[in-house]
Design an enzyme around this catalytic site. Structure first.
Site, PDB file in Angstrom:
ATOM      1  N   HIS A   1      38.229  45.232  36.190  1.00 35.63           N
ATOM      2  CA  HIS A   1      39.303  44.546  35.471  1.00 35.63           C
ATOM      3  C   HIS A   1      40.684  45.048  35.902  1.00 35.63           C
ATOM      4  O   HIS A   1      41.687  44.376  35.669  1.00 35.63           O
ATOM      5  CB  HIS A   1      39.102  44.773  33.969  1.00 35.63           C
ATOM      6  CG  HIS A   1      39.498  43.610  33.103  1.00 35.63           C
ATOM      7  ND1 HIS A   1      39.465  42.288  33.522  1.00 35.63           N
ATOM      8  CD2 HIS A   1      39.935  43.565  31.813  1.00 35.63           C
ATOM      9  CE1 HIS A   1      39.863  41.499  32.525  1.00 35.63           C
ATOM     10  NE2 HIS A   1      40.154  42.251  31.493  1.00 35.63           N
TER      11      HIS A   1
ATOM     12  N   ASN B   1      45.515  41.773  27.414  1.00 34.75           N
ATOM     13  CA  ASN B   1      45.618  40.586  26.559  1.00 34.75           C
ATOM     14  C   ASN B   1      47.047  40.237  26.159  1.00 34.75           C
ATOM     15  O   ASN B   1      47.280  39.182  25.576  1.00 34.75           O
ATOM     16  CB  ASN B   1      44.752  40.758  25.305  1.00 34.75           C
ATOM     17  CG  ASN B   1      43.272  40.872  25.654  1.00 34.75           C
ATOM     18  OD1 ASN B   1      42.893  40.768  26.812  1.00 34.75           O
ATOM     19  ND2 ASN B   1      42.445  41.079  24.660  1.00 34.75           N
TER      20      ASN B   1
ATOM     21  N   ASP C   1      41.554  40.079  38.628  1.00 34.82           N
ATOM     22  CA  ASP C   1      40.111  40.036  38.877  1.00 34.82           C
ATOM     23  C   ASP C   1      39.575  38.660  38.485  1.00 34.82           C
ATOM     24  O   ASP C   1      40.123  38.010  37.603  1.00 34.82           O
ATOM     25  CB  ASP C   1      39.400  41.131  38.069  1.00 34.82           C
ATOM     26  CG  ASP C   1      39.620  40.985  36.567  1.00 34.82           C
ATOM     27  OD1 ASP C   1      40.776  41.047  36.131  1.00 34.82           O
ATOM     28  OD2 ASP C   1      38.639  40.794  35.821  1.00 34.82           O
TER      29      ASP C   1
ATOM     30  N   ASN D   1      41.800  36.602  30.044  1.00 37.02           N
ATOM     31  CA  ASN D   1      42.722  36.819  28.918  1.00 37.02           C
ATOM     32  C   ASN D   1      44.150  37.158  29.343  1.00 37.02           C
ATOM     33  O   ASN D   1      45.106  36.753  28.685  1.00 37.02           O
ATOM     34  CB  ASN D   1      42.182  37.906  27.984  1.00 37.02           C
ATOM     35  CG  ASN D   1      40.970  37.427  27.218  1.00 37.02           C
ATOM     36  OD1 ASN D   1      40.788  36.238  27.007  1.00 37.02           O
ATOM     37  ND2 ASN D   1      40.117  38.353  26.823  1.00 37.02           N
TER      38      ASN D   1
END
Length: 192
Positions: A21, A67, A92, A113
């Site tokens: 991530h 986020n 990613d 997100n």
């Protein structure tokens, strides 16, 4: 001097370092290191500036957590006055196999997100993205654990190759434009 805003998405904190991530952070780290720059903590992000062949790259790693990436993106977009088309967000992508990179001038968040928050904050998905395929080799219901996991030893070589190629893509994005860069970048196939 033409300015570019290069945004690597990830999460701050040691537990997230070098996870799938956080590949956006790893790519901008490698780009800045290659060009002799360094990151300093600034408003909503770690920021570095590097110059290369008449181009100024303002590179950020948001400290807002994934986020809420839109908050940092919008702040630095406004502050630097870089046109949206001269931004590049590195992220990613679960939907792409690990052998692939995908450069696009626009496109939906595709469930990511960080990209969702950027789109929500700036009101458009019309901004360039470099998607780094991370594969989707995880059991049902384990997506969160997978994206927050470290690369497997067998994946390290391909990840390093792709990071180096991403550095070239960022340079080409500035020097020859997104269309020509896309033709090359999207045809790469990395062999594990």
């Amino acid at each position: 001097m033409k300015k570019y805003l290069i945004v690597g998405l990830g999460n701050i904190g040691n537990e997230y370092m070098h996870t799938r991530h956080n590949i956006g952070f790893d790519v901008v780290d490698a780009f800045v290191l290659k060009h002799g720059g360094f990151f300093m903590q600034d408003r909503l992000a770690y920021k570095a500036e590097v110059k290369w062949k008449g181009h100024l790259f303002i590179c950020i790693k948001p400290t807002t957590f994934m986020n809420l990436s839109g908050k940092a993106f919008k702040y630095w977009l406004d502050k630097t006055e870089v046109p949206l088309a001269q931004t590049l967000t590195i992220v990613d992508d679960l939907a792409l196999p690990i052998e692939v990179l995908r450069l696009r001038p626009a496109g939906s968040p595709a469930g990511h997100n960080g990209l969702k928050d950027i789109e929500l904050t700036i009101g458009t998905n019309e901004y360039p993205k470099l998607r780094f395929g991370i594969g989707n080799n995880y059991p049902k219901g384990m997506q969160a654990q997978f994206v927050l996991s470290k690369w497997l030893p067998a994946e390290q070589k391909i990840v390093e190759q792709k990071i180096q190629k991403c550095i070239e893509i960022i340079e080409q994005f500035a020097s020859i434009g997104i269309e020509k860069t896309m033709n090359v970048a999207n045809s790469y196939k990395f062999i594990p």
